[in-house]
Design a protein around this motif. Structure first.
Motif, PDB file in Angstrom:
ATOM      1  N   MET A  92       0.831  -1.195   0.000  1.00  0.00           N
ATOM      2  CA  MET A  92       0.000   0.000   0.000  1.00  0.00           C
ATOM      3  C   MET A  92       0.865   1.243   0.000  1.00  0.00           C
ATOM      4  O   MET A  92       0.509   2.276   0.582  1.00  0.00           O
ATOM      5  CB  MET A  92      -0.956  -0.033   1.200  1.00  0.00           C
ATOM      6  N   ASP A  93       2.011   1.156  -0.648  1.00  0.00           N
ATOM      7  CA  ASP A  93       2.901   2.295  -0.871  1.00  0.00           C
ATOM      8  C   ASP A  93       3.454   2.887   0.414  1.00  0.00           C
ATOM      9  O   ASP A  93       3.631   4.101   0.523  1.00  0.00           O
ATOM     10  CB  ASP A  93       2.186   3.398  -1.679  1.00  0.00           C
ATOM     11  N   GLY A  94       3.693   2.062   1.395  1.00  0.00           N
ATOM     12  CA  GLY A  94       4.339   2.570   2.603  1.00  0.00           C
ATOM     13  C   GLY A  94       5.640   1.820   2.809  1.00  0.00           C
ATOM     14  O   GLY A  94       6.041   1.004   1.971  1.00  0.00           O
ATOM     15  N   HIS A  95       6.312   2.115   3.915  1.00  0.00           N
ATOM     16  CA  HIS A  95       7.470   1.322   4.284  1.00  0.00           C
ATOM     17  C   HIS A  95       7.004   0.052   4.973  1.00  0.00           C
ATOM     18  O   HIS A  95       5.857  -0.052   5.401  1.00  0.00           O
ATOM     19  CB  HIS A  95       8.383   2.121   5.215  1.00  0.00           C
ATOM     20  N   PHE A  96       7.930  -0.918   5.089  1.00  0.00           N
ATOM     21  CA  PHE A  96       7.618  -2.163   5.794  1.00  0.00           C
ATOM     22  C   PHE A  96       7.222  -1.833   7.234  1.00  0.00           C
ATOM     23  O   PHE A  96       7.938  -1.115   7.930  1.00  0.00           O
ATOM     24  CB  PHE A  96       8.844  -3.067   5.765  1.00  0.00           C
ATOM     25  N   LEU A  97       6.082  -2.338   7.685  1.00  0.00           N
ATOM     26  CA  LEU A  97       5.559  -2.127   9.034  1.00  0.00           C
ATOM     27  C   LEU A  97       5.222  -0.663   9.314  1.00  0.00           C
ATOM     28  O   LEU A  97       5.232  -0.225  10.443  1.00  0.00           O
ATOM     29  CB  LEU A  97       6.522  -2.644  10.107  1.00  0.00           C
ATOM     30  N   ASN A  98       4.934   0.110   8.282  1.00  0.00           N
ATOM     31  CA  ASN A  98       4.417   1.454   8.500  1.00  0.00           C
ATOM     32  C   ASN A  98       2.894   1.381   8.396  1.00  0.00           C
ATOM     33  O   ASN A  98       2.334   1.318   7.322  1.00  0.00           O
ATOM     34  CB  ASN A  98       4.988   2.416   7.462  1.00  0.00           C
ATOM     35  N   TYR A  99       2.219   1.374   9.561  1.00  0.00           N
ATOM     36  CA  TYR A  99       0.785   1.074   9.565  1.00  0.00           C
ATOM     37  C   TYR A  99      -0.060   2.250   9.096  1.00  0.00           C
ATOM     38  O   TYR A  99      -1.242   2.080   8.854  1.00  0.00           O
ATOM     39  CB  TYR A  99       0.318   0.680  10.969  1.00  0.00           C
ATOM     40  N   SER A 100       0.528   3.444   9.006  1.00  0.00           N
ATOM     41  CA  SER A 100      -0.281   4.632   8.685  1.00  0.00           C
ATOM     42  C   SER A 100      -0.981   4.495   7.346  1.00  0.00           C
ATOM     43  O   SER A 100      -2.029   5.100   7.130  1.00  0.00           O
ATOM     44  CB  SER A 100       0.613   5.868   8.660  1.00  0.00           C
ATOM     45  N   VAL A 101      -0.411   3.698   6.424  1.00  0.00           N
ATOM     46  CA  VAL A 101      -1.007   3.591   5.086  1.00  0.00           C
ATOM     47  C   VAL A 101      -2.129   2.557   5.037  1.00  0.00           C
ATOM     48  O   VAL A 101      -2.793   2.418   4.015  1.00  0.00           O
ATOM     49  CB  VAL A 101       0.068   3.232   4.040  1.00  0.00           C
TER      50      VAL A 101
ATOM     51  N   ASP B  90      -7.143   7.205   7.179  1.00  0.00           N
ATOM     52  CA  ASP B  90      -6.706   8.050   8.283  1.00  0.00           C
ATOM     53  C   ASP B  90      -5.469   7.415   8.924  1.00  0.00           C
ATOM     54  O   ASP B  90      -5.534   6.254   9.350  1.00  0.00           O
ATOM     55  CB  ASP B  90      -7.850   8.171   9.299  1.00  0.00           C
ATOM     56  N   PRO B  91      -4.338   8.126   8.992  1.00  0.00           N
ATOM     57  CA  PRO B  91      -3.111   7.497   9.526  1.00  0.00           C
ATOM     58  C   PRO B  91      -3.281   6.927  10.928  1.00  0.00           C
ATOM     59  O   PRO B  91      -2.783   5.843  11.214  1.00  0.00           O
ATOM     60  CB  PRO B  91      -2.091   8.632   9.510  1.00  0.00           C
ATOM     61  N   VAL B  92      -4.007   7.654  11.801  1.00  0.00           N
ATOM     62  CA  VAL B  92      -4.143   7.170  13.180  1.00  0.00           C
ATOM     63  C   VAL B  92      -4.985   5.894  13.211  1.00  0.00           C
ATOM     64  O   VAL B  92      -4.681   4.938  13.938  1.00  0.00           O
ATOM     65  CB  VAL B  92      -4.753   8.274  14.074  1.00  0.00           C
ATOM     66  N   GLN B  93      -6.039   5.853  12.370  1.00  0.00           N
ATOM     67  CA  GLN B  93      -6.828   4.619  12.274  1.00  0.00           C
ATOM     68  C   GLN B  93      -5.967   3.470  11.773  1.00  0.00           C
ATOM     69  O   GLN B  93      -6.070   2.334  12.255  1.00  0.00           O
ATOM     70  CB  GLN B  93      -8.009   4.839  11.307  1.00  0.00           C
ATOM     71  N   GLY B  94      -5.111   3.780  10.783  1.00  0.00           N
ATOM     72  CA  GLY B  94      -4.207   2.757  10.253  1.00  0.00           C
ATOM     73  C   GLY B  94      -3.288   2.227  11.329  1.00  0.00           C
ATOM     74  O   GLY B  94      -3.069   1.013  11.440  1.00  0.00           O
ATOM     75  N   GLN B  95      -2.752   3.137  12.146  1.00  0.00           N
ATOM     76  CA  GLN B  95      -1.881   2.717  13.244  1.00  0.00           C
ATOM     77  C   GLN B  95      -2.627   1.798  14.207  1.00  0.00           C
ATOM     78  O   GLN B  95      -2.104   0.771  14.642  1.00  0.00           O
ATOM     79  CB  GLN B  95      -1.367   3.942  14.012  1.00  0.00           C
ATOM     80  N   HIS B  96      -3.879   2.172  14.523  1.00  0.00           N
ATOM     81  CA  HIS B  96      -4.678   1.351  15.441  1.00  0.00           C
ATOM     82  C   HIS B  96      -4.852  -0.053  14.890  1.00  0.00           C
ATOM     83  O   HIS B  96      -4.658  -1.047  15.588  1.00  0.00           O
ATOM     84  CB  HIS B  96      -6.060   1.995  15.649  1.00  0.00           C
ATOM     85  N   LEU B  97      -5.215  -0.117  13.598  1.00  0.00           N
ATOM     86  CA  LEU B  97      -5.450  -1.411  12.957  1.00  0.00           C
ATOM     87  C   LEU B  97      -4.170  -2.241  12.955  1.00  0.00           C
ATOM     88  O   LEU B  97      -4.174  -3.424  13.323  1.00  0.00           O
ATOM     89  CB  LEU B  97      -5.956  -1.175  11.528  1.00  0.00           C
ATOM     90  N   GLY B  98      -3.064  -1.575  12.558  1.00  0.00           N
ATOM     91  CA  GLY B  98      -1.792  -2.303  12.485  1.00  0.00           C
ATOM     92  C   GLY B  98      -1.386  -2.847  13.836  1.00  0.00           C
ATOM     93  O   GLY B  98      -1.007  -4.019  13.965  1.00  0.00           O
TER      94      GLY B  98
END
Lengths: 117, 186, 148
Positions: free
Chosen positions: C95-104, C108-116
């Motif tokens: 999803m066009d992010g870095h490895f283990l970068n949950y923001s993508v 919403d980056p914060v939602q992505g972080q929560h999910l990750g």
């Protein structure tokens, strides 16, 4: 307070050396692993002592709190504890296999058997 | 002040437990004392604000570790003697010397609880200030563990998995040998 | 060493175990999914969950616990946790992010972080539980089968 300023570190060193002593002086392999555990826990205490901030609280965001202890050592040690028990289990598994192969878990008896071969 | 007092008492208690672990003969008692040692260190971690670590140490050190050590004791049997062929003198000299060098090293360490200590200067302030907005998780330990240092944790989980594989390779489930192999055949 | 046949004096332990075990497992789940807000997370939850199962095994015998949780199903679970962790990293790569970068992972980056974080903590919890129970079975099962 100057004297107490290093008290944590001195106890850490004492515990570390106690664990080290158990490892090198006792011949029973289960005891050696307990010695390694004592050593390991002393390192945990060293890290957590370094992260303590006077007047701070646990690093969980709460209203009205501005000073937190350093979360980084907590993270490092949290994972180290669980990894530690996994590696301890591996060491104990080796001890069990040594017992089955040699019939003893005393280091000098194992050496004696190896030399007589 | 009261925290410092509890800290000192618990550390002294740990030291006393460690001495008893060295001195006592019965291996069973040593394993139980190792559990107490872990529990006391978990208490110390609470005083030092590391609640997550205390939690883990209490479950792992006083729980799982003790059970595994008892399991090993059941398989290997109680120890018959406590002394090794070298007397206690050489190991004692080695640990005293090493300990003295380490104590000498503590003179350069920052005092306990010094807010200006190097450990508090590098990345920790950023974690504390930015993680609630960046990650949006109140527990900073979780956000550092899972997000900022996700690579690290992936490595740790792999180590746990590998250690588990190692234990199974060593003690793997023995296939129960059929007592009468010819009866198994149809 | 551990006898599954309960003698008359062993009444308290089975009763207390039956009483406590659901709460230990529930507490494990609470620690797993509440780790974002209070102390806890995958590592602690995994060990607590495993200790609940170990308590059951110590009380009712390893054989019964093993029929409850067969090692053949625990071994894939241990690998599944690590794979879930890695898969979250690979998903963020795609999803066009870095490895283990949950923001993508979410718009919403914060939602992505929560999910990750939720997913990788789940992976950690599964692996730790499975490995701890497997290790316990390896040590205590050996003893029981030796007696057979």
């Amino acid at each position: 307070m100057e004297f107490l300023g290093h008290y944590n570190y001195w106890i850490v060193i004492f515990l570390m050396m106690t664990g080290f002593y158990v490892v090198i002086s006792h011949s029973n392999l289960v005891r050696k692993i307990i010695g390694l555990n004592i050593f390991q826990t002393s390192v945990f205490i060293l890290y957590i002592s370094m992260g303590k901030m006077p007047g701070g609280t646990a690093p969980i965001v709460a209203e009205g709190v501005t000073l937190y202890s350093n979360p980084l050592p907590h993270v490092l040690i949290l994972t180290a504890i669980v990894v530690g028990v996994a590696t301890t289990a591996l060491g104990l598994a080796l001890v069990v296999r040594i017992k089955e192969a040699y019939g003893t878990v005393e280091e000098d008896e194992i050496h004696a058997q190896d030399e007589s071969l | 002040m009261i925290e410092t007092l509890i800290d000192i008492v618990l550390l002294t208690f740990l030291a006393v437990t460690a001495i008893v672990i060295v001195r006592i003969r019965s291996l069973f008692a040593v394993i139980m004392l190792a559990g107490i040692y872990s529990l006391a260190s978990a208490g110390l971690f609470v005083v030092l604000d590391a609640v997550d670590v205390a939690f883990t140490e209490a479950v792992v050190g006083a729980g799982i570790s003790t059970v595994l050590l008892l399991g090993t004791l059941a398989l290997t049997g109680e120890q018959r003697k406590t002394t090794s062929r070298h007397g206690p003198l050489i190991p004692l000299a080695v640990v005293t010397l090493t300990g003295a060098v380490l104590v000498w090293g503590t003179w350069d360490m920052p005092l306990f609880g010094d807010p200006g200590a190097p450990a508090h200067q590098h990345v920790a302030p950023r974690y504390i200030q930015d993680s609630p907005n960046e990650v949006g998780v109140p527990n900073m330990v979780t956000s550092v563990l899972a997000s900022y240092r996700g690579f690290d944790t992936l490595g740790e989980v792999t180590v746990i998995f590998t250690a588990g594989v190692g234990v199974l390779a060593l003690l793997g489930f023995r296939r129960r040998k059929p007592r009468h192999p010819e009866r198994e055949k149809p | 060493m551990i006898k599954s046949d309960s003698k008359p004096r062993q009444v308290v332990r089975p009763v207390i175990t039956r009483l406590l075990m659901p709460y230990i497992l529930l507490f494990g789940l609470y620690v797993q999914f509440h780790g974002d807000f209070g102390p806890g997370g995958g590592f602690q939850a995994g060990v607590i969950f495993a200790s609940g199962i170990i308590l059951y095994a110590l009380t009712f015998g390893v054989a019964r616990a093993r029929s409850l949780l067969p090692p053949d199903s625990l071994q894939p679970l241990a690998a599944l946790g690590v794979l879930l962790y890695g898969a979250v990293g690979v998903a963020s790569l795609f999803m066009d992010g870095h490895f283990l970068n949950y923001s993508v992972l979410s718009s919403d980056p914060v939602q992505g972080q929560h999910l990750g974080i939720l997913l990788i903590e789940l992976g950690v919890g599964i692996t730790v539980t499975a490995v701890m129970v497997l290790v316990f079975f390896a040590f205590f099962g050996r003893d029981e089968e030796g007696e057979v």
